[in-house]
Scaffold this motif. Sequence first.
Motif, PDB file in Angstrom:
ATOM      1  N   SER A  66      44.040  36.883  17.296  1.00 31.19           N
ATOM      2  CA  SER A  66      43.107  35.940  16.675  1.00 31.19           C
ATOM      3  C   SER A  66      43.326  34.575  17.315  1.00 31.19           C
ATOM      4  O   SER A  66      44.117  33.778  16.834  1.00 31.19           O
ATOM      5  N   GLY A  67      42.652  34.352  18.410  1.00 25.62           N
ATOM      6  CA  GLY A  67      42.832  33.095  19.127  1.00 25.62           C
ATOM      7  C   GLY A  67      44.016  33.162  20.058  1.00 25.62           C
ATOM      8  O   GLY A  67      44.763  34.130  20.065  1.00 25.62           O
ATOM      9  N   PRO A  68      44.186  32.112  20.879  1.00 24.58           N
ATOM     10  CA  PRO A  68      45.340  32.071  21.771  1.00 24.58           C
ATOM     11  C   PRO A  68      46.617  31.889  20.969  1.00 24.58           C
ATOM     12  O   PRO A  68      46.576  31.541  19.788  1.00 24.58           O
ATOM     13  N   ARG A  97      42.919  32.511   8.511  1.00 27.43           N
ATOM     14  CA  ARG A  97      42.188  33.744   8.170  1.00 27.43           C
ATOM     15  C   ARG A  97      42.964  34.933   8.695  1.00 27.43           C
ATOM     16  O   ARG A  97      43.032  35.984   8.089  1.00 27.43           O
ATOM     17  N   MET A  98      43.523  34.736   9.879  1.00 20.78           N
ATOM     18  CA  MET A  98      44.403  35.747  10.451  1.00 20.78           C
ATOM     19  C   MET A  98      45.345  35.003  11.389  1.00 20.78           C
ATOM     20  O   MET A  98      44.938  34.048  12.051  1.00 20.78           O
ATOM     21  N   ASN A  99      46.596  35.427  11.410  1.00 20.28           N
ATOM     22  CA  ASN A  99      47.560  34.818  12.314  1.00 20.28           C
ATOM     23  C   ASN A  99      47.229  35.249  13.749  1.00 20.28           C
ATOM     24  O   ASN A  99      46.600  36.292  13.948  1.00 20.28           O
ATOM     25  N   PRO A 100      47.640  34.462  14.753  1.00 23.15           N
ATOM     26  CA  PRO A 100      47.251  34.793  16.131  1.00 23.15           C
ATOM     27  C   PRO A 100      47.604  36.223  16.566  1.00 23.15           C
ATOM     28  O   PRO A 100      46.779  36.895  17.169  1.00 23.15           O
ATOM     29  N   TYR A 101      48.800  36.708  16.259  1.00 23.96           N
ATOM     30  CA  TYR A 101      49.165  38.044  16.738  1.00 23.96           C
ATOM     31  C   TYR A 101      49.758  38.914  15.637  1.00 23.96           C
ATOM     32  O   TYR A 101      50.648  38.479  14.911  1.00 23.96           O
ATOM     33  N   TYR A 103      39.506  29.113  15.978  1.00 20.47           N
ATOM     34  CA  TYR A 103      40.920  29.177  16.361  1.00 20.47           C
ATOM     35  C   TYR A 103      41.095  29.044  17.864  1.00 20.47           C
ATOM     36  O   TYR A 103      42.025  29.588  18.436  1.00 20.47           O
TER      37      TYR A 103
END
Lengths: 509, 229
Positions: B195-197, A285-289, B66
């Motif tokens: 969005s998450g670690p 849905r969205m990449n982590p960073y 996530y």
Amino acid sequence: MSGAVSPTGGSAHATYLGMPAFPRAAAVSTRDSGLRANLRRATHTIRAKRAAAVAELDDWERLRAAGAAIKDRTLRHLDHYLVRLEENVTRAGGTVHWAADAAEANRIVTELVRATGEREVVKVKSMVTQEIGLNAALSEAGIRAYETDLAELIVQLGDDLPSHILVPAIHRNRGEIRDIFRDRMAQWGRPAPEGLTDRPADLAEAARLHLREKFLSINVAISGANFMVAETGTLVVVESEGNGRMCLTLPETLISVVGIEKTVPTWQDLEVFLQLLPRSSTAERMNPYTSMWTGTTAEDGPRAFHLVLLDNGRTDTLADRTGRQALRCIRCSACLNVCPVYERAGGHAYGSPYPGPIGAILTPQLRGLTSALEESLPFASSLCGACYEVCPVAIDIPEVLVHLRERVVEGGEVTVRGTRTVIKPAKRHAAERALMRTAGWVLDHPAALRHGQRLAARTRRFHPRRLPGPGRAWTDTRELPRMPAESFRDWWARTRGGPAGTRSREQAS
Amino acid sequence: MSAASGDVGGDASRERILGRIRRALADVPRYERPRDHPVVRDYLRAHGERTPAESVDLLAENLADYRAVVHRTDTAGLPPLLGRLLASRGARRVVVPTGLPGGWLAGARVDLVTDSVALTPRELDGADSVVTGCALAIAETGTVVLDSGPDQGRRRISLVPDHHLCVVRIADQIVDSVPQALERLAPGRPLTWISGPSATSDIELDRVEGVHGPRTLEVILVDGDPRSM
């Protein structure tokens, strides 16, 4: 530490230079059963995940159309947007450089690094620095570049080449990666932990420990960018591991090398691409960073920011009205993951950092149809169209492939380094061209066609099963069609009242 | 750049590239302005209708999907919760931005390291945890966005320590979608969307959490207004 000497003792930098044409390279890679198993597993996994991530958004097709339209608007007015981008980056404290080709970009970056007095740089994964061969150029200048993306690290330690846009080491399985880390990490810095296993989590941990030392001490970073916003001067890097954030925020100097086509007009346009890219690329849905920065910020991040805007064949691509849509590409790699040819041949066969369907249309345009490799790439496709279906910016890859095939076979007008020139038809396609010309003439002359068909039918018993001479390759994998005893036209004339009947039907319709 | 570099990357290349672009676009009518090329924005501003409470639930669900750890509390419950979470990890050195409300960590038995320009990356690496606020959070994607505001600090403090505690105000910091988030963010500020670690899919396209950024991300959704604490 001397940066110019390869730590592995082998060739300092693997290179795409002098790669063979696609069919020759693919003939080797398709026989590598290990490679095929790695690729098959990886591409099939991501394929299903992408489909699920895309299905979550009811308006995917509308987002896709908007993404294509925004990119087209940008490309049709690229000069306008680049000038605005330059103004806004400069106003925010950055310095903009323009590089017409790879050599110029490499010179600019090398001088910028030299000016800092540093001999080591950390790098965020960047397709464009692969394209221009930046690491080799830096190495020649005595500057050592450390790749920090996990897959790029695997590729660099393994003295290898990337084979996928998103996952450059997709051709390696966990066991191979463990071996590379165990054997090579010590030569580049902190060695791999004792007793390293092949669990992905342990491998990621080994990379974390190995690279942390570099992040904390190195003062210059080199990045690419996913998007550049003209109206604000903002650059965007989309990533997962945090190596991007490390490179973008800890060093004193940041140098970003970005292709001119990465521009988008407005801040609002990001709302389209930040929905299209993660779901198409990593199926998230969205990449982590995601990092966004505008010039420099007092007391937060690099004190010096340089943006190198790269042409290197992009304006030549822009000059081709059919081919320019390739410049919409946001490098998501969805087209690689669904391509039956990529899945079997692997990324290296495409002879460039841009493999798969997008590479088959991008490489020949960026480099020009300059060698057998570039001439072969438009043919590295079954034209099944799966790439077009998944492309988040609706690049009609099959259309461009056919267009480029025509250019290879028939020659014609192209733009090379900004100058319009006419290229000759490629040599290897002379027989095909002669055959097509003959076929065209015969189909245009009914009498000749009739005589030819009758002759072929009468001699059918003597037809070989396989074609001789240059046609042999075609029948290596195909049956030659069996000739019927009577042509359709003769059968029609015999059973439906002859030529008179045919004429009356034509008049009736 | 040194002056000795002559024209490398200078005006000549700039003019050459811009000239090539103009020649390449000979088919674009001269009267066409950028805005004349249509961009139809008929995509959705948000996906689905949700009450505020449903948006909070969706945010929590997507964050957890996530691998972020999600907690909910109210203003009074925030300090004890933060204290408990830090204690359970055995955190001793905790980095805080200059503008973090003093009351948040009143109950925590830790050494506070306040963000400053003098703080080196190596010193940050020696910290166990970091506590920040955020600019906003996006429910549909499970994202928190930091804009380096006073309660968030410089970008590096939420990056180098291995444990990030991020506080989100339920009342006014949650939006539904990416388009709504961009409307509220200031482009000039350095932005970090989380969005998450940290994670990677680089080994056989298998997702593994925890590479270079914080391997543990805990998001605390707070009812009420904890700013005045």
